[in-house]
Design an enzyme around this catalytic site. Structure first.
Site, PDB file in Angstrom:
ATOM      1  NE  ARG A 151      -3.546   0.266  -0.102  1.00  0.00           N
ATOM      2  CZ  ARG A 151      -4.808  -0.113  -0.578  1.00  0.00           C
ATOM      3  NH1 ARG A 151      -4.544   1.325  -1.853  1.00  0.00           N
ATOM      4  NH2 ARG A 151      -5.502  -0.911  -0.410  1.00  0.00           N
ATOM      5  CG  HIS A 200      -2.266   3.002  -7.922  1.00  0.00           C
ATOM      6  ND1 HIS A 200      -2.584   4.278  -6.692  1.00  0.00           N
ATOM      7  CD2 HIS A 200      -3.528   2.697  -8.300  1.00  0.00           C
ATOM      8  CE1 HIS A 200      -3.676   4.251  -6.854  1.00  0.00           C
ATOM      9  NE2 HIS A 200      -4.540   2.773  -6.741  1.00  0.00           N
ATOM     10  CG  ASP A 220     -11.977   6.323  -7.783  1.00  0.00           C
ATOM     11  OD1 ASP A 220     -11.888   5.529  -6.898  1.00  0.00           O
ATOM     12  OD2 ASP A 220     -11.377   6.747  -8.187  1.00  0.00           O
ATOM     13  CD  GLU A 274      -4.335   5.528  -9.435  1.00  0.00           C
ATOM     14  OE1 GLU A 274      -4.991   6.531  -8.151  1.00  0.00           O
ATOM     15  OE2 GLU A 274      -4.283   5.319 -10.660  1.00  0.00           O
TER      16      GLU A 274
HETATM   17  O1  TA6 Z   1      -6.842   4.417  -8.708  1.00  0.00           O
HETATM   18  C1  TA6 Z   1      -7.439   4.533  -7.554  1.00  0.00           C
HETATM   19  C2  TA6 Z   1      -8.712   3.067  -7.063  1.00  0.00           C
HETATM   20  O2  TA6 Z   1      -9.181   2.028  -8.449  1.00  0.00           O
HETATM   21  C3  TA6 Z   1      -9.735   3.345  -6.403  1.00  0.00           C
HETATM   22  O3  TA6 Z   1     -10.758   3.024  -6.844  1.00  0.00           O
HETATM   23  C4  TA6 Z   1      -9.655   2.825  -4.743  1.00  0.00           C
HETATM   24  O4  TA6 Z   1      -9.319   1.098  -5.115  1.00  0.00           O
HETATM   25  C5  TA6 Z   1      -7.454   2.421  -5.385  1.00  0.00           C
HETATM   26  O5  TA6 Z   1      -7.495   2.235  -6.794  1.00  0.00           O
HETATM   27  C6  TA6 Z   1      -6.643   1.240  -5.063  1.00  0.00           C
HETATM   28  O6  TA6 Z   1      -6.887   0.525  -4.800  1.00  0.00           O
HETATM   29  P1  TA6 Z   1      -6.541  -0.469  -4.226  1.00  0.00           P
HETATM   30  O7  TA6 Z   1      -6.881  -1.987  -5.445  1.00  0.00           O
HETATM   31  O8  TA6 Z   1      -5.298  -1.047  -3.895  1.00  0.00           O
HETATM   32  O9  TA6 Z   1      -7.152  -0.839  -2.594  1.00  0.00           O
END
Ligand code: TA6
Length: 326
Positions: free
Chosen positions: A78, A179, A224, A283
């Site tokens: 994370r 990301h 988001d 991202e």
């Molecule tokens: O990139 C944004 C997103 O798709 C959000 O919708 C949120 O879910 C985030 O990514 C984190 O995703 P993850 O699968 O790492 O918990």
């Protein structure tokens, strides 16, 4: 017994390059550390080819990694820069954001010539090849090469090259994102420049399409959004830290903006309740127009991150000049 102090254990160099060393990170996972003589550094785990640290010459961390991040497969780490491939979010049958971020990559023993002729030697080439396990969930053969480069000015470049190696003549299609979790002083004080007046898909409203207003983007609640066909440069202005992040991207037409805010933050086990105040995801992505490759074809997607020491109000650096400049 000799009284000489034991010599410090030096992590082995990658390809005899003293600025690139491999060592053990959290939970014994292998990581590669890139350093430049001015003091900037980058750390990338072979697990997920996941950049988890980018520091400037003062040793200040520029990326956000949650204090609750889990460094243990199959969970994605994370924070830092997870790589979403071959699927962004839930845009397909695979797990969210695909599987590249929870696979073990290797150091590429013989990378093909790099498209850009650079004298810069502080980089590492990582490789992910499809396995039989992958083929069961995504029936395509591919080679994914990622070069992580620490530039002379402390910039961080990620260059992905994805090749379709299907022996059966079949094309494949994917979506993609870097990301990136940026570390910010206070999310409610941050502005994003470069996405004004663009169309976006709102992930909080069934991906309905809207048009952004004309001013810089600021934050006061969960966001988001997938901004479509953005300029190749986007800036994040952090007044408090007198810092501007500039994101340059190539081959990645879209940009996702994400902050979970308080409620979603509480719902994520690997994220601290208040950590949303100190992070922002911007991202660089290819989502609206998925990439299709025929066998033998290769796609390239590149992002370059730089952190320039100034802030909007200081007048030293007008973001519009940054976004319009070279
Ligand atoms: O990139 C944004 C997103 O798709 C959000 O919708 C949120 O879910 C985030 O990514 C984190 O995703 P993850 O699968 O790492 O918990």
């Amino acid at each position: 017994m000799s009284s000489a102090a034991p010599s410090p254990v030096v992590a082995p160099a990658v390809n005899d390059n003293p600025t690139v060393r491999i060592s053990k990170g959290i939970n014994g996972l292998d990581k590669v550390v890139l350093r430049d003589f001015r003091g900037s550094s980058v750390e990338v785990y072979l697990y997920g080819a996941h950049v988890t640290s980018w520091k400037n010459e003062h040793g200040e961390e520029l990326l956000f990694v949650s204090s609750k991040a889990i460094f243990k497969p199959p969970k994605a780490i994370r924070g830092g820069i997870p790589i979403c491939f071959p699927q962004f979010s839930n845009l397909g049958q695979l797990e969210a954001h695909g599987f590249a971020r929870n696979r073990f990559w290797s150091i590429d023993p013989s990378p093909p010539p790099f498209p850009v002729n650079s004298s810069n030697k502080t980089y590492v080439d990582l490789l992910l090849k499809s396995t039989e396990e992958d083929m069961k969930i995504w029936p395509h053969s591919f080679e994914f090469r990622l070069r992580v480069t620490l530039g002379p000015a402390g910039d961080l470049m990620l260059t992905s090259r994805i090749r379709n190696t299907n022996p059966d003549g079949k094309p494949f299609t994917f979506t993609f994102a870097y990301h990136t979790y940026f570390s910010v002083s206070d999310i409610s004080e941050v502005r994003v420049e470069g996405l004004e007046t663009l169309d976006y898909l709102d992930n909080l409203q069934n991906r309905q399409r809207f048009t952004e207003q004309g001013d810089a983007i600021t934050f006061e609640s969960e966001v988001d959004k997938i901004y479509l066909s953005t300029p190749t440069k986007i800036a994040i202005l952090d007044h408090e830290k007198k810092r501007t992040f500039v994101i340059r991207k190539d081959g990645l037409s879209d940009a996702v903006v994400w902050n979970p805010w308080d409620k979603k933050a509480k719902s994520m086990a690997d994220f601290g309740d208040d950590e949303y105040k100190h992070m922002l995801c911007i991202e660089a992505a290819a989502i609206e127009k998925p990439i299709t490759l025929k066998p033998g074809e290769e796609w390239k997607g590149r992002q370059e991150l730089s952190a320039v020491p100034s802030s909007y109000c200081s007048g030293q650096l007008d973001p519009r000049r940054v976004l319009q400049g070279s």
